[in-house]
Design a protein around this motif. Structure first.
Motif, mmCIF file in Angstrom:
data_model
loop_
_atom_site.group_PDB
_atom_site.id
_atom_site.type_symbol
_atom_site.label_atom_id
_atom_site.label_comp_id
_atom_site.label_asym_id
_atom_site.label_seq_id
_atom_site.Cartn_x
_atom_site.Cartn_y
_atom_site.Cartn_z
ATOM 1 N N LYS A 111 0.878 -1.184 0.000
ATOM 2 C CA LYS A 111 0.000 0.000 0.000
ATOM 3 C C LYS A 111 0.899 1.213 0.000
ATOM 4 O O LYS A 111 1.670 1.426 0.944
ATOM 5 C CB LYS A 111 -0.921 0.008 1.231
ATOM 6 C CG LYS A 111 -1.852 1.228 1.256
ATOM 7 C CD LYS A 111 -2.822 1.173 0.095
ATOM 8 C CE LYS A 111 -3.626 2.461 -0.029
ATOM 9 N NZ LYS A 111 -2.842 3.553 -0.599
ATOM 10 N N ARG A 112 0.824 1.975 -1.083
ATOM 11 C CA ARG A 112 1.717 3.111 -1.229
ATOM 12 C C ARG A 112 0.910 4.407 -1.350
ATOM 13 O O ARG A 112 -0.162 4.448 -1.968
ATOM 14 C CB ARG A 112 2.587 2.943 -2.479
ATOM 15 C CG ARG A 112 3.541 1.752 -2.389
ATOM 16 C CD ARG A 112 4.591 1.986 -1.329
ATOM 17 N NE ARG A 112 5.514 0.872 -1.200
ATOM 18 C CZ ARG A 112 5.427 -0.065 -0.281
ATOM 19 N NH1 ARG A 112 4.416 -0.028 0.587
ATOM 20 N NH2 ARG A 112 6.316 -1.028 -0.207
ATOM 21 N N ARG A 113 1.452 5.443 -0.721
ATOM 22 C CA ARG A 113 0.838 6.762 -0.768
ATOM 23 C C ARG A 113 1.361 7.526 -1.981
ATOM 24 O O ARG A 113 2.509 7.364 -2.385
ATOM 25 C CB ARG A 113 1.162 7.530 0.526
ATOM 26 C CG ARG A 113 0.507 8.906 0.617
ATOM 27 C CD ARG A 113 0.588 9.413 2.059
ATOM 28 N NE ARG A 113 1.980 9.525 2.504
ATOM 29 C CZ ARG A 113 2.702 10.645 2.447
ATOM 30 N NH1 ARG A 113 2.143 11.746 1.955
ATOM 31 N NH2 ARG A 113 3.926 10.679 2.892
ATOM 32 N N ASN A 114 0.511 8.350 -2.563
ATOM 33 C CA ASN A 114 0.891 9.129 -3.739
ATOM 34 C C ASN A 114 1.742 10.325 -3.300
ATOM 35 O O ASN A 114 1.288 11.203 -2.565
ATOM 36 C CB ASN A 114 -0.359 9.604 -4.477
ATOM 37 C CG ASN A 114 -0.026 10.139 -5.856
ATOM 38 O OD1 ASN A 114 0.885 9.627 -6.496
ATOM 39 N ND2 ASN A 114 -0.741 11.148 -6.301
ATOM 40 N N ILE A 115 3.004 10.355 -3.738
ATOM 41 C CA ILE A 115 3.920 11.457 -3.413
ATOM 42 C C ILE A 115 4.518 11.935 -4.726
ATOM 43 O O ILE A 115 5.617 11.517 -5.120
ATOM 44 C CB ILE A 115 5.029 11.015 -2.435
ATOM 45 C CG1 ILE A 115 4.442 10.279 -1.229
ATOM 46 C CG2 ILE A 115 5.857 12.203 -1.985
ATOM 47 C CD1 ILE A 115 5.483 9.716 -0.289
ATOM 48 N N PRO A 116 3.789 12.769 -5.471
ATOM 49 C CA PRO A 116 4.317 13.200 -6.765
ATOM 50 C C PRO A 116 5.488 14.153 -6.586
ATOM 51 O O PRO A 116 5.518 14.923 -5.620
ATOM 52 C CB PRO A 116 3.102 13.889 -7.413
ATOM 53 C CG PRO A 116 2.244 14.316 -6.266
ATOM 54 C CD PRO A 116 2.470 13.335 -5.161
ATOM 55 N N PRO A 117 6.470 14.120 -7.464
ATOM 56 C CA PRO A 117 6.560 13.177 -8.591
ATOM 57 C C PRO A 117 7.373 11.947 -8.248
ATOM 58 O O PRO A 117 7.628 11.116 -9.099
ATOM 59 C CB PRO A 117 7.263 14.001 -9.660
ATOM 60 C CG PRO A 117 8.202 14.867 -8.872
ATOM 61 C CD PRO A 117 7.494 15.181 -7.578
ATOM 62 N N GLU A 118 7.821 11.838 -6.974
ATOM 63 C CA GLU A 118 8.716 10.742 -6.612
ATOM 64 C C GLU A 118 8.019 9.384 -6.611
ATOM 65 O O GLU A 118 8.618 8.362 -6.955
ATOM 66 C CB GLU A 118 9.325 10.985 -5.213
ATOM 67 C CG GLU A 118 10.317 12.134 -5.125
ATOM 68 C CD GLU A 118 9.613 13.468 -5.003
ATOM 69 O OE1 GLU A 118 10.283 14.490 -5.153
ATOM 70 O OE2 GLU A 118 8.379 13.473 -4.749
#
Length: 554
Positions: A111-118
């Motif tokens: 489960k990954r959180r959205n951390i744009p753009p990384e």
């Protein structure tokens, strides 16, 4: 995914039903449990994982609980891309009393959180379907799950039916594999033999004998087969029926097919199954199948069908004929191939590959079977070695050698036995050598100048002796030795001198000045000088060559 209701959950169900209180499931628990094998059943007696293994807790909104039917309810966790980061392999449901109601294990999930753009996050949805009698009433769930989840029931039913029809097209209405589902006598009564069958496109697989517990009436014995919904899946279902039966559709909409198995007139059983001796995959069975099939086109194919209308109805097993009116049979072609192959047995040739082709053996002196290579053994015998003396024989060894034609009486290689090894040799010969004659001549020579110097000289020691003096004419010899007397002189004899004692006489040589000494060398006459010739070459004599693998035809 389906959840296993824990033992504590079962007790909670019983308790709530007895107290007539609702069972309220409130949250999902996500955990990462070390060493958890998702292929093995969970321990239903176990509780929640330790706090350090729990990675996330999700409170279930009221709208995320729905019913499938009165005995099945589903809970849904919807995790957006704003949640993370963590991994999980265990999911549980907990009720309002803090009881672990149900649990399930899964392969490790991310489960990954959205951390744009990384980093691009992910959305995770997990649904728990729990089933028990009166589930809808006890949990108080009043929302139809189809209102918040996609209902794939119709879609999946269509897929199931298309798959059934595709299988039916392959196996027909009924195809029993060997003795699969055969009605037969058992030790205690009757049974269906374990095995596999495809009935109206439905795969029926019985792993153990299916015992028929009741008395079997005379008449037809059939199998009632259908695809029936079970939990959230559709599976094959079947039962044995007796007498004349009709195919039908049950209230749930499932089609039931009646497949005859046997006619029974105690104790006689007439097998009605349509069987096939398939032991592996169907395609392999069909590819290997042989026999005479009346329906095949080949049975009625004529010469005109394949453009051979002008050929007579004649075949020949004679490989020597070239008649255009004769059709060679397979036997003739096989015979011809055998003649060609047999004529090459024992042939040795070089190959530009490092392995022996099919039908050939490496010429490496190996011991090989006398029975496996019987024809080659009949030709070679034990000429190149007897192997173990009974079951094997040796092949010729050509490794590192040049082939040479057998002399066979010509005389170029006399006395040479056939197939015998011959070591390297150089033909005996001489090498001519000479040096040019230079005629009678002198060789110049010289000595070096030594500068001014003197040469030492000496006389040898004479020992004790006397010196004599000649007879004198005068009576008086002045300054003479007192040993001289007048009488001696008058008598004309020598007169001895006094004894000088042992002594030597010094010799003086004057300085010669700086000079050289001429050296003379005699004439040598016309002559030549011996010449030594140095050895050249390596460890063997060979022409330019290319290494190939020599093999022998067997």
């Amino acid at each position: 995914m389906s959840a296993s209701i824990t033992l504590a959950g079962e007790s909670q169900i019983a308790l709530k039903q007895s107290l007539q209180q609702p069972l309220i499931v409130t949250q999902f628990i996500f955990a990462k449990v070390p060493g958890l094998d998702p292929t093995k059943p969970l321990d239903r007696a176990a509780g929640k994982p330790p706090a350090e293994q729990i990675v996330h807790v999700y409170t279930i909104p009221e709208k995320n609980a729905g019913y499938v039917n009165p005995n099945q309810v589903v809970y849904s966790a919807q995790l957006g891309s704003d949640i993370g980061d963590w991994d999980f392999n265990w999911v549980g449901l907990e009720d309002a009393d803090g009881i672990l109601f149900a649990a399930s294990s899964v392969p490790l999930q991310q489960k990954r959180r959205n951390i744009p753009p990384e980093q691009i996050g992910n959305n995770v949805t997990r649904n728990f379907l729990v089933a028990f009698d009166g589930a809808m009433q006890l949990t108080g769930v009043k929302i139809d799950a189809s209102t918040w989840q996609h209902d794939f029931t119709v879609r999946l039913a269509g897929i199931d039916e298309r798959q059934r029809l595709a299988i039916r097209n392959i196996y027909g209405r009924a195809c029993f594999i060997g003795d699969g589902l055969k009605f037969e006598k058992s030790q205690t009564g009757y049974q269906l033999h374990p095995g596999l069958a495809f009935l109206e496109g439905i795969r029926v697989d019985i792993a153990q004998p299916m015992i028929i517990p009741d008395a079997v009436p005379n008449g037809k014995i059939s199998l009632d087969v259908c695809l029936q919904r079970q939990m959230n899946d559709v599976v094959a279902n079947w039962r044995v029926v007796f007498g004349e039966q009709r195919e039908y559709t049950d209230p749930a909409g499932a089609s039931h097919y009646i497949i005859p198995l046997a006619d029974f007139e105690s104790p006689t059983v007439v097998d009605l199954r349509s069987t096939q001796p398939i032991t592996g995959s169907l395609i392999e069975y069909l590819a290997a199948r042989n026999g005479d099939y009346q329906g095949l086109r080949a049975r009625s194919t004529t010469k005109a069908d394949v453009g051979l209308g002008n050929l007579p109805n004649a075949i020949s097993d004679d490989p020597a004929t070239n008649s255009s009116e004769i059709v060679a049979s397979t036997a003739a072609l096989n015979k011809l191939q055998k003649q060609v192959g047999d004529s090459m047995t024992g042939m040795v040739t070089g190959f530009a590959i490092s392995w022996a082709p099919e039908g050939w053996l490496k010429c490496n002196g190996a011991a090989v079977s006398r029975t496996t290579y019987a024809r080659l053994f009949a030709w070679l015998g034990t000429h190149y070695g007897a192997g173990d003396g009974s079951t094997t024989f040796n092949l010729p060894d050509m490794r590192g050698l040049f082939p040479r034609g057998w002399d066979d009486g010509r005389g170029l290689d006399p006395g040479r036995a056939f197939g015998a090894y011959q070591d390297m040799m150089l033909q005996s010969h001489n090498h001519g050598a000479s040096a040019g004659e230079v005629g009678n001549h002198l060789h110049a020579a010289w000595t070096d100048a030594q500068g001014e110097h003197s040469h030492a000289a000496w006389t040898d020691v004479q020992g004790n002796h006397q010196h004599t003096a000649p007879r004198a004419q005068n009576n008086n010899v002045g300054g003479g030795s007192p040993n001289f007397t007048t009488a001696n002189l008058q008598n004309g004899t020598t007169a001895p001198t006094d004894w000088a004692g042992a002594h030597s006489h010094n010799v003086g040589i004057g300085a010669a000045g700086a000079h050289g000494h001429n050296v003379g060398i005699d004439w040598a006459g016309a002559h030549s000088h011996a010449i030594s010739v140095a050895a050249a070459g390596g460890a063997e004599t060979r022409p330019r060559n290319l290494s190939l693998l020599f093999c022998i035809k067997y």
